[in-house]
Motif scaffolding. Sequence first.
Motif, PDB file in Angstrom:
ATOM      1  N   SER A  50     -32.386  29.697  66.378  1.00 24.59           N
ATOM      2  CA  SER A  50     -32.016  30.987  65.806  1.00 24.59           C
ATOM      3  C   SER A  50     -30.510  31.184  65.760  1.00 24.59           C
ATOM      4  N   LEU A  51     -29.781  30.481  66.644  1.00 25.06           N
ATOM      5  CA  LEU A  51     -28.323  30.560  66.599  1.00 25.06           C
ATOM      6  C   LEU A  51     -27.795  29.902  65.331  1.00 25.06           C
ATOM      7  N   GLN A  52     -28.396  28.761  64.987  1.00 20.74           N
ATOM      8  CA  GLN A  52     -27.979  28.049  63.777  1.00 20.74           C
ATOM      9  C   GLN A  52     -28.298  28.861  62.529  1.00 20.74           C
ATOM     10  N   GLU A  53     -29.407  29.574  62.582  1.00 16.63           N
ATOM     11  CA  GLU A  53     -29.883  30.297  61.393  1.00 16.63           C
ATOM     12  C   GLU A  53     -29.386  31.733  61.329  1.00 16.63           C
ATOM     13  N   GLY A  54     -28.721  32.202  62.385  1.00 18.94           N
ATOM     14  CA  GLY A  54     -28.120  33.529  62.358  1.00 18.94           C
ATOM     15  C   GLY A  54     -29.106  34.673  62.372  1.00 18.94           C
ATOM     16  N   TRP A  55     -30.187  34.530  63.115  1.00 19.11           N
ATOM     17  CA  TRP A  55     -31.187  35.595  63.175  1.00 19.11           C
ATOM     18  C   TRP A  55     -30.580  36.853  63.799  1.00 19.11           C
ATOM     19  N   GLY A  56     -30.992  37.995  63.301  1.00 20.20           N
ATOM     20  CA  GLY A  56     -30.609  39.276  63.903  1.00 20.20           C
ATOM     21  C   GLY A  56     -29.114  39.517  63.959  1.00 20.20           C
ATOM     22  N   GLY A  57     -28.376  38.953  63.020  1.00 20.33           N
ATOM     23  CA  GLY A  57     -26.933  39.162  62.996  1.00 20.33           C
ATOM     24  C   GLY A  57     -26.161  38.295  63.970  1.00 20.33           C
ATOM     25  N   ILE A  58     -26.822  37.284  64.538  1.00 22.21           N
ATOM     26  CA  ILE A  58     -26.149  36.378  65.464  1.00 22.21           C
ATOM     27  C   ILE A  58     -25.081  35.570  64.728  1.00 22.21           C
ATOM     28  N   LYS A  59     -23.933  35.410  65.378  1.00 18.45           N
ATOM     29  CA  LYS A  59     -22.866  34.557  64.854  1.00 18.45           C
ATOM     30  C   LYS A  59     -22.560  33.480  65.892  1.00 18.45           C
ATOM     31  N   LYS A 105     -24.240  36.940  79.463  1.00 16.74           N
ATOM     32  CA  LYS A 105     -23.760  37.853  78.432  1.00 16.74           C
ATOM     33  C   LYS A 105     -22.801  38.856  79.057  1.00 16.74           C
ATOM     34  N   SER A 106     -21.772  39.188  78.283  1.00 15.14           N
ATOM     35  CA  SER A 106     -20.750  40.124  78.719  1.00 15.14           C
ATOM     36  C   SER A 106     -20.282  40.891  77.484  1.00 15.14           C
ATOM     37  N   ASN A 107     -19.141  41.544  77.593  1.00 14.79           N
ATOM     38  CA  ASN A 107     -18.572  42.197  76.416  1.00 14.79           C
ATOM     39  C   ASN A 107     -17.248  41.524  76.059  1.00 14.79           C
ATOM     40  N   GLN A 108     -16.671  41.926  74.961  1.00 13.53           N
ATOM     41  CA  GLN A 108     -15.468  41.250  74.479  1.00 13.53           C
ATOM     42  C   GLN A 108     -14.333  41.338  75.500  1.00 13.53           C
ATOM     43  N   ALA A 109     -14.185  42.500  76.132  1.00 11.85           N
ATOM     44  CA  ALA A 109     -13.080  42.699  77.061  1.00 11.85           C
ATOM     45  C   ALA A 109     -13.194  41.817  78.306  1.00 11.85           C
ATOM     46  N   ASN A 110     -14.423  41.560  78.751  1.00  7.38           N
ATOM     47  CA  ASN A 110     -14.634  40.848  80.014  1.00  7.38           C
ATOM     48  C   ASN A 110     -15.134  39.415  79.850  1.00  7.38           C
ATOM     49  N   ALA A 160     -25.292  18.007  79.134  1.00  9.76           N
ATOM     50  CA  ALA A 160     -25.428  19.445  78.936  1.00  9.76           C
ATOM     51  C   ALA A 160     -25.033  19.843  77.526  1.00  9.76           C
ATOM     52  N   TRP A 161     -25.464  21.047  77.157  1.00  9.39           N
ATOM     53  CA  TRP A 161     -25.067  21.670  75.896  1.00  9.39           C
ATOM     54  C   TRP A 161     -24.432  23.016  76.217  1.00  9.39           C
ATOM     55  N   GLN A 162     -23.474  23.400  75.391  1.00  5.66           N
ATOM     56  CA  GLN A 162     -22.847  24.713  75.493  1.00  5.66           C
ATOM     57  C   GLN A 162     -22.994  25.431  74.156  1.00  5.66           C
ATOM     58  N   PHE A 163     -23.394  26.699  74.225  1.00  2.00           N
ATOM     59  CA  PHE A 163     -23.492  27.545  73.036  1.00  2.00           C
ATOM     60  C   PHE A 163     -22.751  28.851  73.323  1.00  2.00           C
ATOM     61  N   ASP A 164     -21.878  29.251  72.414  1.00  2.78           N
ATOM     62  CA  ASP A 164     -21.224  30.558  72.457  1.00  2.78           C
ATOM     63  C   ASP A 164     -21.622  31.319  71.210  1.00  2.78           C
ATOM     64  N   TRP A 165     -22.024  32.567  71.378  1.00  3.48           N
ATOM     65  CA  TRP A 165     -22.378  33.359  70.204  1.00  3.48           C
ATOM     66  C   TRP A 165     -22.206  34.844  70.477  1.00  3.48           C
ATOM     67  N   ASP A 187     -23.235  48.008  75.556  1.00  4.08           N
ATOM     68  CA  ASP A 187     -24.102  46.854  75.318  1.00  4.08           C
ATOM     69  C   ASP A 187     -23.299  45.560  75.446  1.00  4.08           C
ATOM     70  N   LEU A 188     -23.857  44.583  76.144  1.00  4.17           N
ATOM     71  CA  LEU A 188     -23.203  43.287  76.341  1.00  4.17           C
ATOM     72  C   LEU A 188     -23.645  42.350  75.223  1.00  4.17           C
ATOM     73  N   ASN A 189     -22.738  41.991  74.349  1.00  5.22           N
ATOM     74  CA  ASN A 189     -23.120  41.255  73.144  1.00  5.22           C
ATOM     75  C   ASN A 189     -22.315  39.972  72.915  1.00  5.22           C
ATOM     76  N   TYR A 190     -21.624  39.502  73.947  1.00  7.37           N
ATOM     77  CA  TYR A 190     -20.917  38.219  73.891  1.00  7.37           C
ATOM     78  C   TYR A 190     -21.606  37.249  74.847  1.00  7.37           C
ATOM     79  N   TYR A 191     -22.003  36.081  74.338  1.00  9.85           N
ATOM     80  CA  TYR A 191     -22.859  35.177  75.094  1.00  9.85           C
ATOM     81  C   TYR A 191     -22.235  33.797  75.285  1.00  9.85           C
ATOM     82  N   ARG A 192     -22.531  33.210  76.433  1.00 10.61           N
ATOM     83  CA  ARG A 192     -22.329  31.774  76.643  1.00 10.61           C
ATOM     84  C   ARG A 192     -23.560  31.225  77.340  1.00 10.61           C
TER      85      ARG A 192
END
Length: 218
Positions: A110-119, A168-173, A133-138, A147-152
């Motif tokens: 779903s990260l590759q396909e951008g479901w639900g507004g994911i970037k 998940k965190s927010n942009q500031a943190n 290992a794999w790392q994904f940031d979105w 709302d915490l909307n920044y992910y690793r």
Amino acid sequence: MRRWTWVVLTAILLVVLVVTGRLDKQDRQLSFLIPGVAGNSISGSDDKSWKEYQNNYDGFSLAYPEDWQQEVIPGVATILTKAGYVKLTVLAQPLGKISAEEYVLYSNRSLQEGWGGIKLQDQKKLNLRGYSAWQFDWTRPQLGPGDLNYYREYDLVDGKTVYTFMLKSNQANFAAATKDLNRIILTFKPCRLREPLPCRRHRRCGGRLPSKASTTAW
């Protein structure tokens, strides 16, 4: 002449001491910022107190900041939170007959396909403390204030088990939270269980392989 010789030698010695000290300090800092550097100690400039935790059901131990709250759902997830700052979900997934790469890439499609507004901001395969290992940031659209909307996410492969660390965190943190995550990874140790966990399809979504669009609650 002899006096000037001593002055020059003293100056050279001072330069060497300063450069060596800076490099040593830089190496200590990088050991907490760059995945792939081995080590389990918690030290450096961070003055936080840390707690040790062992999950005997899912088979791992780690340490985390003392001011984070812990919730354990046996066989599902270990959840570590600090209100307004971070939420970290740790899962252990036995692979059964599928490969680690098949599992990781399919569960993150779903990260590759951008479901639900994911970037998807970044995706890479790497060596994380000797683990494949794999790392994904979105990111995804914010659902409301706080709302915490920044992910690793890190997916670590140990034998036939994938350990997922989804933060998940927010942009500031986000930068500070991912630094904490890297420090947690340094303390992570798989624990061998007497009996292997039964192979289950991903436990995040009630037995279904998940999409990241459906993991907002995590």
